[in-house]
Design an enzyme around this catalytic site. Structure first.
Site, PDB file in Angstrom:
ATOM      1  CG  ASP A 159      -2.260   0.885   1.052  1.00 22.75           C
ATOM      2  OD1 ASP A 159      -2.146   1.547  -0.360  1.00 22.75           O
ATOM      3  OD2 ASP A 159      -3.238   0.717   1.840  1.00 22.75           O
TER       4      ASP A 159
HETATM    5  C1  NOJ Z   1      -3.914   3.898   0.389  1.00 21.68           C
HETATM    6  C2  NOJ Z   1      -5.155   3.057   0.433  1.00 21.68           C
HETATM    7  O1  NOJ Z   1      -5.073   2.224   1.662  1.00 21.68           O
HETATM    8  C3  NOJ Z   1      -5.349   1.780  -0.734  1.00 21.68           C
HETATM    9  O2  NOJ Z   1      -6.704   1.438  -0.658  1.00 21.68           O
HETATM   10  C4  NOJ Z   1      -5.341   2.505  -2.096  1.00 21.68           C
HETATM   11  O3  NOJ Z   1      -5.414   1.737  -2.998  1.00 21.68           O
HETATM   12  C5  NOJ Z   1      -3.830   3.092  -2.086  1.00 21.68           C
HETATM   13  N1  NOJ Z   1      -3.846   4.128  -1.109  1.00 21.68           N
HETATM   14  C6  NOJ Z   1      -3.515   3.815  -3.691  1.00 21.68           C
HETATM   15  O4  NOJ Z   1      -4.228   4.999  -3.805  1.00 21.68           O
END
Ligand code: NOJ
Length: 765
Positions: free
Chosen positions: A290
């Site tokens: 993430d």
């Molecule tokens: C953080 C989030 O937790 C995740 O769900 C998302 O896909 C990513 N950022 C990318 O934007």
């Protein structure tokens, strides 16, 4: 008599041949891919390999002339494997051009985006979608999302989010499918199928990414990014099944979660990312972190950037979202013997395989068709589907005296901060949406009734009374439309409007960004100023219908007791207003059922239907007994149970029957029930089947969903609904984490929600 047997034999032979041809083709394809990637990798420098592991956010910097900026330079140097949240064919083509024309090995980039509940045609938020209990619609929504995203250059989505959650304080409950592992697993599979279709090489399918692996939905105190600590028993039986279901459906990628598991952040957790995911579950796609998941491990206390990057790689991470850790530190770690060349090669290979499977080596511009971008996005057809789907997700929570559907020619007072608010209709994570184009409830009612219709409008109050809180929830282009007038003045105006009407529709609830990422709440009541508005409207004596916009279960005990009708519409996407009007006016009969329990107050959280019995359960129907598992100040029952949802008609359940009283290891048990639509409208009902394993070597939940069917019945119609159970349905993970069934007594329950069921016993031999 011989012919059918021969025919059967021939058919079986033909099917076997087809299957073995398909297998052979797949293995030939695999062979071809391996040879291609071997060749390519033999030419790659270490730096170029590390470049493939790097996924920076695009910013908005790539344009036709963007080759002077930093990201463009990095692409040229082979230091970028993909980009995410870059929007439009034009920009994606420009970035891809730099990769395939100006970098040494011309390796194409992969382009990802958070296409979470639709691309430009937005569907309801995932929590809402899950309340449709309709897998065909779920798949269709993902198919349309893939169609639109791929028409705009995107080939990879960070969806589905399958984190089970039992804590509505956590803002990201809005992004998942609620509290149940069985329902969550069905949805995970439907979404993966919808995105990836039957062939990833087609230019209108995209690669899915199941997230957030794992257990992200169980943070302590419901605070986003907080610590998770959970037994293996609970993990395997209750939280892991939807991720496994996505892997079984062939998901192409997995995103590691921010939280820790057994004291090790998921991003650096080898047990999770390798032993479980790859060895036990046989996942063969790639793992992405993430956003800054790697560098955040330094804050977790796992070491400096070099150390945590090596940890992530060794654990099984293949691609680094934004942290730049793998790109900048692995060379040194390799020199120092902290990672191996083989570990780097393996990660690089997995990223290249994903690009190969998407057909990017064959044609890097496969998803860059300007014509498709013009004709396949936000089409009237897609919007029509979004409208139809949204109406299936609304949950009718209360309908005293059949206040709904509204009667013809009633003079409507539409009041509330969410009545005339387009920006907040799509809900959280609607990156590609054009909010101004969504349909507000005011628009929707006007569309349905004509502009001449008797609709009076007043805002009534702001979404929240505190301007500081308002600024926190007005981001991402979704302002709440803060009105500077005093609460008194706004309520007075609303009351005057209400007095002139036959019926009041109160559009109240949360702003879109009151749920979603980093939007945890410790108080999940309707904001006090909105409650004051409801009190004033009720005091006029006019019938009040509450249309509730929310991204999470709310503690609406007061509203349940005082407002005669409540329709929960979540955040319903682009077509919100039209779909809500369809339901309010009776064009569509609501059939949504809750996928997450509504608590009476925050003290009951975590609250979920599939809990354990404990050694001191409270007797059914009681509020309190000393030395039993209960509270002094609130009953154990939720406000609305899992699976709950009313209809404009009524459904009666009768004659629950089992075909046998004993199920054998290889046998089948048919469970049947008679369902009658006993009310005055045609309508759909979600018939739910639950099981309880009465005695086990580990304690088992009081009920577990094991089947459901959404059936449509004409008024007055009766139908026998059948479910088939086999020994497989009775399996669970025992104390050795083996997936087994145990002979003994079971109960089966069938009914309209988890709390209102018929029951019958049976035995497994
Ligand atoms: C953080 C989030 O937790 C995740 O769900 C998302 O896909 C990513 N950022 C990318 O934007």
């Amino acid at each position: 008599m011989k012919t059918p047997t021969n025919l059967l034999f021939l058919l079986t032979l033909f099917a076997t041949l087809l299957l073995s041809c398909a297998k052979k083709n797949a293995s030939d394809e695999g062979q071809k891919m391996n040879v291609f990637i071997d060749d390519l990798m033999s030419e790659m420098t270490l730096e170029e390999k590390l470049g493939q592991l790097n996924l920076p956010a695009s910013g908005d910097i790539i344009t036709g002339a963007g080759s002077n900026n930093n990201t463009a330079d990095k692409i040229k140097e082979g230091k970028v494997g993909g980009l995410f949240n870059i929007k439009s064919v034009e920009k994606i083509r420009a970035a891809q051009q730099i990769a395939v024309e100006q970098s040494r090995l011309k390796i194409p980039l992969i382009f990802g985006m958070d296409v979470i509940h639709g691309y430009q045609t937005l569907f309801p938020i995932p929590l809402g979608m899950s309340c449709s209990w309709d897998m065909e619609l779920m798949e269709k929504s993902a198919r349309i999302a893939a169609q639109e995203a791929s028409a705009d250059g995107i080939c990879w989505t960070f969806s589905p989010m399958v984190d089970i959650s039992r804590d509505p304080r956590w803002g990201r409950v809005s992004e998942g499918s609620g509290e149940d592992p069985y329902l969550g697993s069905q949805i995970a599979q439907a979404m993966v199928k919808g995105y990836q279709g039957d062939d990833l090489l087609k230019n209108n399918t995209i690669m899915a990414c199941v997230k957030h692996f794992a257990l992200y939905g169980a943070p302590e105190a419901g605070r986003d990014y907080n610590t998770v600590d959970m037994s293996r028993n609970r993990m395997y039986n209750e939280y892991l099944p939807p991720y496994l279901a996505a892997v079984d459906a062939g998901v192409g990628s997995v995103m590691a979660s921010f939280n820790e598991i057994d004291g090790i952040p998921a991003t650096g957790n080898k047990w999770l990312l390798t032993d479980l995911l790859r060895e036990d579950w046989k996942f063969n796609g790639f793992v992405v972190t993430d956003y800054t998941g790697i560098s955040e491990m330094t804050e977790h206390g796992m070491g400096n950037l070099q150390e945590v990057s090596a940890l992530a790689l060794r654990a099984g991470v293949d691609m680094d979202m934004v942290a730049d850790g793998l790109l900048t530190t692995l060379k040194q770690s390799l020199d120092e013997g902290k990672v191996t060349q083989q570990e780097i090669d393996q990660a690089c290979r997995r990223v290249l395989e994903a690009k190969y499977k998407l057909g990017l080596f064959e044609d890097p511009y496969r998803y860059c068709d300007e014509n498709r971008a013009k004709t396949e996005i936000f089409t009237p057809e897609n919007r029509q589907v979004a409208r139809e789907i949204a109406a299936q997700t609304f949950v009718l929570l209360k309908n005293e005296d059949q206040l709904l559907p509204l009667q013809d020619k009633q003079k409507i007072a539409l009041i509330g901060p969410l009545a005339d608010n387009r920006e907040n209709m799509p809900g959280t994570w609607s990156v590609a949406g054009d909010f101004a184009k969504s349909v507000s409830l005011l628009d929707g009612l006007k569309n349905a009734l004509g502009t001449e219709a008797n609709i009076l409008y007043a805002m009534g109050t702001n979404i929240v009374a505190d301007s500081l809180l308002d600024s926190r929830i007005s981001i991402f282009g979704k302002p709440t439309k803060w009105d500077k007038r005093s609460q008194k003045e706004m309520i007075a105006e609303a009351v005057a409007v209400a007095r002139k009407s036959d019926v009041v529709i109160a559009a109240v609830g949360e702003a879109a960004e009151m749920s979603g990422e980093a939007s945890s709440r410790s108080d999940i009541n309707l904001p006090e100023n909105q409650k004051e508005l409801l009190e004033a409207l009720l005091a006029t004596g006019k019938p009040v219908v509450m249309v509730l916009f929310t991204g999470r279960p709310l503690t609406i005990s007061w509203e349940k007791a005082n407002v005669p009708a409540i329709l929960n519409v979540w955040f319903a996407g682009t077509e919100a207003g039209n779909s809500i009007a369809d339901v309010l006016l009776g064009k569509v009969n609501p059939s949504g059922k809750l996928s997450a329990t509504f608590p009476q107050n925050v003290g009951q959280i975590p609250i979920f239907y599939n809990h354990k019995n404990t050694g001191r359960p409270l007797a059914e129907g009681k509020w309190f007994s000393k030395f039993r598992s209960n509270y002094l100040d609130v009953p154990n029952e939720p406000l609305f149970p899992f699976g709950f949802g009313l209809s404009y008609t009524t459904f009666d359940y009768k004659n629950l029957k089992l075909s046998e009283s004993t199920l054998t290891k290889d046998g089948k048990l048919t469970v049947s029930v008679e369902l009658t639509n006993s009310g005055n409208y045609d309508g759909a009902e979600v018939v739910q089947l639950y099981l309880r394993d009465m005695v086990g070597t580990v304690t088992r939940p009081v009920k577990e969903l094991k089947g459901f069917q959404k059936v449509f019945l004409k008024k007055g119609e009766t139908r026998t609904i059948e479910f088939t159970l086999t020994e497989k349905d009775l399996r669970f993970y025992n104390s050795e984490l083996k997936f087994v069934s145990e002979p003994g007594d079971f109960k089966v329950f069938v009914g309209t929600n988890s709390a209102n069921v018929l029951e019958a016993p049976f035995t497994l031999n």
